[in-house]
Design a protein around this motif. Sequence first.
Motif, mmCIF file in Angstrom:
data_model
loop_
_atom_site.group_PDB
_atom_site.id
_atom_site.type_symbol
_atom_site.label_atom_id
_atom_site.label_comp_id
_atom_site.label_asym_id
_atom_site.label_seq_id
_atom_site.Cartn_x
_atom_site.Cartn_y
_atom_site.Cartn_z
ATOM 1 N N ASN A 10 0.828 -1.206 0.000
ATOM 2 C CA ASN A 10 0.000 0.000 0.000
ATOM 3 C C ASN A 10 0.856 1.248 0.000
ATOM 4 O O ASN A 10 1.893 1.303 0.681
ATOM 5 N N ILE A 11 0.398 2.249 -0.753
ATOM 6 C CA ILE A 11 1.074 3.550 -0.804
ATOM 7 C C ILE A 11 0.051 4.634 -0.466
ATOM 8 O O ILE A 11 -0.613 5.163 -1.347
ATOM 9 N N PRO A 12 -0.103 4.925 0.834
ATOM 10 C CA PRO A 12 -0.968 6.044 1.207
ATOM 11 C C PRO A 12 -0.184 7.353 1.164
ATOM 12 O O PRO A 12 1.029 7.375 1.389
ATOM 13 N N VAL A 13 -0.884 8.440 0.870
ATOM 14 C CA VAL A 13 -0.305 9.784 0.954
ATOM 15 C C VAL A 13 -1.248 10.585 1.851
ATOM 16 O O VAL A 13 -2.346 10.960 1.441
ATOM 17 N N MET A 14 -0.811 10.810 3.077
ATOM 18 C CA MET A 14 -1.666 11.416 4.086
ATOM 19 C C MET A 14 -1.371 12.906 4.250
ATOM 20 O O MET A 14 -0.214 13.312 4.317
ATOM 21 N N ALA A 15 -2.438 13.692 4.328
ATOM 22 C CA ALA A 15 -2.336 15.100 4.710
ATOM 23 C C ALA A 15 -2.572 15.132 6.212
ATOM 24 O O ALA A 15 -3.591 14.639 6.703
ATOM 25 N N LYS A 16 -1.609 15.685 6.963
ATOM 26 C CA LYS A 16 -1.704 15.707 8.420
ATOM 27 C C LYS A 16 -1.861 17.149 8.896
ATOM 28 O O LYS A 16 -1.061 18.016 8.544
ATOM 29 N N PHE A 17 -2.880 17.370 9.709
ATOM 30 C CA PHE A 17 -3.112 18.682 10.297
ATOM 31 C C PHE A 17 -2.932 18.558 11.802
ATOM 32 O O PHE A 17 -3.637 17.800 12.460
ATOM 33 N N TYR A 18 -1.953 19.297 12.347
ATOM 34 C CA TYR A 18 -1.687 19.258 13.778
ATOM 35 C C TYR A 18 -2.638 20.204 14.491
ATOM 36 O O TYR A 18 -2.490 21.420 14.411
ATOM 37 N N VAL A 19 -3.631 19.644 15.197
ATOM 38 C CA VAL A 19 -4.594 20.455 15.934
ATOM 39 C C VAL A 19 -4.021 20.899 17.277
ATOM 40 O O VAL A 19 -4.519 21.839 17.882
ATOM 41 N N ALA A 20 -3.000 20.211 17.730
ATOM 42 C CA ALA A 20 -2.243 20.570 18.927
ATOM 43 C C ALA A 20 -0.802 20.171 18.644
ATOM 44 O O ALA A 20 -0.516 19.524 17.639
ATOM 45 N N LYS A 21 0.102 20.553 19.526
ATOM 46 C CA LYS A 21 1.522 20.293 19.267
ATOM 47 C C LYS A 21 1.820 18.823 18.959
ATOM 48 O O LYS A 21 2.592 18.509 18.067
ATOM 49 N N SER A 22 1.189 17.914 19.676
ATOM 50 C CA SER A 22 1.487 16.487 19.519
ATOM 51 C C SER A 22 0.357 15.677 18.905
ATOM 52 O O SER A 22 0.508 14.475 18.711
ATOM 53 N N PHE A 23 -0.780 16.301 18.614
ATOM 54 C CA PHE A 23 -1.947 15.567 18.125
ATOM 55 C C PHE A 23 -2.299 16.007 16.710
ATOM 56 O O PHE A 23 -2.460 17.191 16.450
ATOM 57 N N SER A 24 -2.447 15.019 15.794
ATOM 58 C CA SER A 24 -2.775 15.340 14.400
ATOM 59 C C SER A 24 -3.973 14.544 13.919
ATOM 60 O O SER A 24 -4.222 13.429 14.375
#
Length: 181
Positions: free
Chosen positions: A88-102
């Motif tokens: 599998n080749i996922p490409v994830m967009a990650k948004f950090y809602v807090a310093k350590s949580f996305s």
Amino acid sequence: MKKIILSAVAVFAFGFTNAQGVKFGVKAALNVSSLTGDVDNASSLVGFQVGGFAEIKLTEKFAVQPELMYSAQGADSDGDKFNLDYINIPVMAKFYVAKSFSLEAGPQIGFLMSAKIEGEDVKDFVSSTDFSANLGAGFDFTENLSAGLRYNFGLTNVYDVEGFDDSIKNGVFSVSLGYKF
């Protein structure tokens, strides 16, 4: 022409990684997978994922994370184990809602490596590619150690048999641990 394209890609990649915060890592996950749609008596099958990723920080709050993962998936139907192995080749967009949580979302393409029912090869009857969408969340315990939850919604019909019109798709819930270098 090929040398020009490869040179341009190399320059772009070097410049991108040099200018942005890029961390490479490895991760492993426990999968709980099943088949969804027009399928009777399917129950979950426990499998695993293992592979690598690159987290490319574009801003303080946003990152893109391409991954390359081996994934053992499938389902149990009336006591018969249907094992599907993918790259599998996922490409994830990650948004950090807090310093350590996305929170993360993104597309994935999977390439079928093997398909077996009770050990018998059925690869000829299964789609060779699997397109899906992922939703998930992640938590960074430290700069290097992270954990994640993700659900993979299959978009492609698993079976590739002429005259078989039922819609049966992969569904995979995973819990992962990752280590960034």
